[in-house]
Design an enzyme around this catalytic site. Structure first.
Site, PDB file in Angstrom:
ATOM      1  N   GLY A  24      95.854   5.787  46.175  1.00 29.14           N
ATOM      2  CA  GLY A  24      95.035   6.397  47.215  1.00 29.14           C
ATOM      3  C   GLY A  24      93.643   6.725  46.733  1.00 29.14           C
ATOM      4  N   THR A  27      89.718   7.027  49.102  1.00 25.91           N
ATOM      5  CA  THR A  27      89.178   8.116  49.916  1.00 25.91           C
ATOM      6  C   THR A  27      89.548   9.465  49.311  1.00 25.91           C
ATOM      7  OG1 THR A  27      91.175   8.235  51.302  1.00 25.91           O
ATOM      8  CG2 THR A  27      89.400   6.767  52.056  1.00 25.91           C
ATOM      9  N   SER A 157     102.856  19.309  47.632  1.00 29.40           N
ATOM     10  CA  SER A 157     102.229  20.226  48.585  1.00 29.40           C
ATOM     11  C   SER A 157     103.037  21.511  48.665  1.00 29.40           C
ATOM     12  CB  SER A 157     102.165  19.581  49.970  1.00 29.40           C
ATOM     13  OG  SER A 157     101.782  20.515  50.962  1.00 29.40           O
ATOM     14  N   TYR A 186     107.028  15.319  56.537  1.00 28.78           N
ATOM     15  CA  TYR A 186     106.033  15.448  55.465  1.00 28.78           C
ATOM     16  C   TYR A 186     106.515  16.432  54.409  1.00 28.78           C
ATOM     17  CZ  TYR A 186     101.617  16.722  53.169  1.00 28.78           C
ATOM     18  OH  TYR A 186     100.637  16.980  52.239  1.00 28.78           O
TER      19      TYR A 186
END
Length: 309
Positions: A24, A27, A157, A186
């Site tokens: 990734g 960005t 996260s 998620y």
């Protein structure tokens, strides 16, 4: 609030001449970390799903850092397709005899009220965020073990705290709900990543240092783009931190002197995230590892080298 504090400094290991893989990297956080690594003298592999976007990011990094263009290696990988992950890993093993740092940063958050699937039939969050990285990491273990100071960083996260991950329904197909604002898939994928990180640390011991981290709620990344116009976007605009501040935790895990002796831990804002770690039970991490290995049809690569037994 944390967003109002200055960027925290920390002692770093040198990355000069080291090979760093970042998923990734086209960005957001991945692009910023790629810039910081190449600026420090690393050879950076920018793993991206979109080569046009990745090439634009590469040119931007070259202009900003004045690095040697050859120190940025742009390579395509689609984490939602395990055949693409295998091709990517094969390419890297042919190009690099060793890998020093692997940063599993890429991720998606779809805000979908219905189940969406990867090429291989996995729930999309679990397939991209966890299983794609699980396979990739295992395929690159031989190269990582050849490094004298290898590190693997899983960008998880704090949302993993709200997961309802069920080994009997790993893909969430049985309709147990997708949570408020559809965040449960998620959250489950980020829990799986954290569990994976701990078990990899348990298996590799001192050979490869492994960390999970939460960069915080970061403005300017694509992770919230599916929530445009919603209450989530308003909340993000209110509390989000900058990309450099979010990336600092990733860099702390990848380079920090203090983290060298803290493999297997979970970090947030350059501090140990103990409440998150408390959820990562040993029997659970082993079960998730075994299930993940079965799903991606990956031989159990994380075993002692015969020469070191």
């Amino acid at each position: 609030m944390y967003r109002l504090l200055p960027l925290r400094k920390f002692g770093e290991e040198s990355v000069l001449g080291k090979v760093v893989i970042i998923t990734g990297a086209g960005t957001g956080l991945g692009k910023y970390v790629a810039h910081e690594m190449v600026k420090r003298g690393a050879k950076v592999v920018m793993a991206v799903p979109d080569l046009a976007q990745g090439n634009a990011a590469k040119l931007d990094i070259i202009q900003q850092s004045h690095c040697d263009p050859d120190d940025l290696d742009l390579v395509h990988v689609n984490l939602s397709d395990l055949s693409s992950v295998r091709r990517f890993a094969s390419t890297l093993t042919k190009r690099y005899s060793k890998i020093d740092i692997l940063i599993n940063n890429a991720g998606i958050s779809l805000n979908s009220s219905h189940l969406t699937k990867t090429v291989d039939g996995f729930e999309e969050h679990m397939g991209v965020n966890h299983l794609g990285h699980f396979l990739l990491t295992n395929l690159l273990l031989p190269q990582l073990r050849r490094s004298e100071s290898a590190r693997v960083v899983m960008v998880s996260s704090t949302m993993m705290m709200y997961a309802n991950l069920n080994l009997d329904d790993f893909m969430g197909r049985k309709g147990r709900g997708r949570g408020v604002l559809n965040v449960m898939p998620y959250s489950n994928s980020k829990m799986a990543m954290a569990l994976f990180s701990k078990e990899l640390a348990n298996r590799e011991k001192e050979r490869i240092k492994c960390y999970a981290c939460c960069p915080g709620i970061v403005k300017g990344t694509r992770i919230f783009e599916k929530y445009a116009g919603s209450v989530v976007e308003k909340f993000v605009n209110l509390v989000a931190i900058s990309i450099p501040m979010g990336a600092n935790t990733i860099l702390y895990c990848a380079l920090g002197h203090k983290t060298a002796s803290k493999s297997g831990q979970f970090f947030r804002f350059e501090e140990r995230f103990s409440s998150g770690e408390a959820l990562l039970k040993d029997d659970y991490v082993k079960a998730v590892w075994n299930l993940s290995a079965s799903l991606v049809e990956c031989e159990e690569s994380s075993k002692p080298d015969r020469g070191n037994v």
